[in-house]
Design an enzyme around this catalytic site. Structure first.
Site, PDB file in Angstrom:
ATOM      1  N   GLU A   1       3.449  20.818 -47.959  1.00  0.00           N
ATOM      2  CA  GLU A   1       3.878  19.952 -49.063  1.00  0.00           C
ATOM      3  C   GLU A   1       3.718  18.491 -48.660  1.00  0.00           C
ATOM      4  OE1 GLU A   1       6.635  22.263 -51.878  1.00  0.00           O
ATOM      5  OE2 GLU A   1       7.890  21.190 -50.452  1.00  0.00           O
TER       6      GLU A   1
ATOM      7  N   GLU B   1      12.829  16.721 -48.936  1.00  0.00           N
ATOM      8  CA  GLU B   1      13.992  16.020 -49.498  1.00  0.00           C
ATOM      9  C   GLU B   1      15.207  16.181 -48.579  1.00  0.00           C
ATOM     10  OE1 GLU B   1      13.808  17.738 -53.434  1.00  0.00           O
ATOM     11  OE2 GLU B   1      12.020  16.555 -53.866  1.00  0.00           O
TER      12      GLU B   1
ATOM     13  N   HIS C   1      12.696  21.363 -46.217  1.00  0.00           N
ATOM     14  CA  HIS C   1      12.115  20.657 -47.372  1.00  0.00           C
ATOM     15  C   HIS C   1      12.159  19.149 -47.104  1.00  0.00           C
ATOM     16  CE1 HIS C   1      11.473  19.170 -51.421  1.00  0.00           C
ATOM     17  NE2 HIS C   1      10.997  20.366 -51.718  1.00  0.00           N
TER      18      HIS C   1
ATOM     19  N   GLY D   1       6.997  15.775 -56.635  1.00  0.00           N
ATOM     20  CA  GLY D   1       7.705  15.158 -57.757  1.00  0.00           C
ATOM     21  C   GLY D   1       7.045  13.889 -58.262  1.00  0.00           C
TER      22      GLY D   1
ATOM     23  N   GLY E   1       8.150  22.914 -57.742  1.00  0.00           N
ATOM     24  CA  GLY E   1       9.420  22.234 -58.012  1.00  0.00           C
ATOM     25  C   GLY E   1       9.650  22.067 -59.507  1.00  0.00           C
ATOM     26  N   GLY E   2       9.338  20.898 -60.018  1.00  0.00           N
ATOM     27  CA  GLY E   2       9.625  20.567 -61.419  1.00  0.00           C
ATOM     28  C   GLY E   2       9.144  21.613 -62.419  1.00  0.00           C
TER      29      GLY E   2
ATOM     30  N   ASN F   1      11.393  26.180 -56.735  1.00  0.00           N
ATOM     31  CA  ASN F   1      12.510  25.445 -56.145  1.00  0.00           C
ATOM     32  C   ASN F   1      13.167  24.651 -57.270  1.00  0.00           C
ATOM     33  OD1 ASN F   1      14.255  23.809 -54.739  1.00  0.00           O
ATOM     34  ND2 ASN F   1      12.657  22.542 -53.799  1.00  0.00           N
ATOM     35  N   TRP F   2      14.318  25.136 -57.697  1.00  0.00           N
ATOM     36  CA  TRP F   2      14.988  24.492 -58.838  1.00  0.00           C
ATOM     37  C   TRP F   2      15.718  23.210 -58.442  1.00  0.00           C
ATOM     38  CZ3 TRP F   2      17.616  28.946 -62.169  1.00  0.00           C
ATOM     39  CH2 TRP F   2      16.590  29.703 -62.760  1.00  0.00           C
ATOM     40  N   LYS F   3      15.753  22.912 -57.161  1.00  0.00           N
ATOM     41  CA  LYS F   3      16.413  21.694 -56.675  1.00  0.00           C
ATOM     42  C   LYS F   3      17.836  21.593 -57.265  1.00  0.00           C
ATOM     43  CE  LYS F   3      11.894  19.567 -56.291  1.00  0.00           C
ATOM     44  NZ  LYS F   3      11.197  18.418 -55.814  1.00  0.00           N
TER      45      LYS F   3
ATOM     46  N   SER G   1       3.712  18.830 -56.949  1.00  0.00           N
ATOM     47  CA  SER G   1       3.304  18.619 -58.341  1.00  0.00           C
ATOM     48  C   SER G   1       2.372  19.707 -58.860  1.00  0.00           C
ATOM     49  CB  SER G   1       2.678  17.225 -58.513  1.00  0.00           C
ATOM     50  OG  SER G   1       3.633  16.227 -58.195  1.00  0.00           O
TER      51      SER G   1
HETATM   52  C1  PEP Z   1       9.129  21.035 -54.207  1.00  0.00           C
HETATM   53  O1  PEP Z   1      10.263  20.803 -54.603  1.00  0.00           O
HETATM   54  O2  PEP Z   1       8.947  21.702 -53.185  1.00  0.00           O
HETATM   55  C2  PEP Z   1       8.013  20.503 -54.981  1.00  0.00           C
HETATM   56  C3  PEP Z   1       6.802  20.728 -54.554  1.00  0.00           C
HETATM   57  O3  PEP Z   1       8.321  19.771 -56.110  1.00  0.00           O
HETATM   58  P1  PEP Z   1       7.293  19.357 -57.291  1.00  0.00           P
HETATM   59  O4  PEP Z   1       6.514  20.585 -57.662  1.00  0.00           O
HETATM   60  O5  PEP Z   1       8.172  18.883 -58.381  1.00  0.00           O
HETATM   61  O6  PEP Z   1       6.395  18.304 -56.738  1.00  0.00           O
END
Ligand code: PEP
Length: 265
Positions: free
Chosen positions: A171, A99, A97, A177, A238-239, A13-15, A217
């Protein structure tokens, strides 16, 4: 799409990162560094980068996904993207998600309607669920996730969702994040809770074949803890999904699990 065995999926997930001018190069690099048998790879860039990423991975076995979709098929919704608009651009979509729940006020009811649009348009949904830290500390994590699933899935046809290949990503919000990840055993317990809830919603045998991913994470250093759990079938990243070295490590570890589970030679 009823898969005989649960597949291994690593979705990035490049957000709100990358632009149409750099997304293609990044996708191409990640695709080239993650060619492993038995792992479904998915990249979910921002809407405006879907075409560039799709072009870049055209000759690779990499799925392209949107990060959300509107709950209506069309209409006066300025700035929104409807599922039919994604045809030719995406075959996957992230729904619910945390966010989006936090920043766009998405409720379980709206998320359920997004799933309807995904089903109608043959988009494979990754439905995100997860508790806040206060819920976990109060021992309410399973109750919260059960409620999110019931809110989005009650009265929705399990056969239609299974046919489109619904994937659920657990999640925990406090792990997204933050650099803080859940323990593998807790993610595994939640995957069992998720399948029990779905069974209670009429999924029956299909619940045992539903892929459950962990997200929060995830890195190449901690992914092994999750793949050690037989209930966990992959990761929503994500990141770390913006870093080719990290994705190479995560997908390589996923491939080990794919081989161990008889999904790859
Ligand atoms: C996500 O965006 O779904 C996520 C899990 O982000 P991160 O890996 O950065 O925690």
């Amino acid at each position: 799409m009823i898969e005989p065995m649960r597949p291994i999926v690593v979705a990035g997930n490049w957000k709100m990162h990358t632009t149409p001018s750099d997304a293609g190069d990044l996708a191409r690099t990640i695709a080239a560094r993650t060619r492993e048998a038995g792992v479904i790879r998915v990249i979910c860039p921002p809407f405006v980068c879907l075409a560039a990423v799709g072009d870049a991975v055209r000759d690779e076995d990499v799925g392209v996904g949107a990060q959300t979709v509107h709950h209506e098929a069309h209409g006066a919704f300025t700035g929104e993207i409807a599922a039919p608009m994604l045809r030719g651009l995406a075959t996957w979509v992230i729904v619910g998600h945390s966010e989006r729940r936090r920043d766009a006020g998405e409720t379980d009811d709206l998320i359920g309607r997004k799933l309807d649009r995904a089903v109608e348009n043959d988009l494979r949904p990754i439905l995100c669920v997860g508790e806040q830290l206060a819920d976990r500390d109060a021992g309410r994590a399973a109750e919260v996730v059960d409620g999110q699933l019931r809110g989005a899935l009650t009265e929705r046809d399990p056969a239609a969702l299974a046919a489109v290949g619904l994937v659920i990503a657990y999640e925990p919000v406090w792990a997204i994040g933050t650099g803080r990840n859940a323990r593998g055993v807790d993610a595994s317990a939640m995957a069992d809770t998720i399948r029990t809830t779905l069974d209670g919603l009429g999924w029956g045998e299909r619940a045992t074949r539903l892929p459950v991913l962990y997200g929060g994470s995830v890195t190449s250093a901690n992914i092994g803890e999750f793949f050690d759990e037989p209930s966990i079938d992959g990761a929503l990243v994500g990141g770390a999904s913006l870093k080719p070295d990290e994705m190479a490590g995560i997908v390589a570890r996923a491939a080990l699990t794919a081989r161990a589970r008889g999904l790859a030679a």
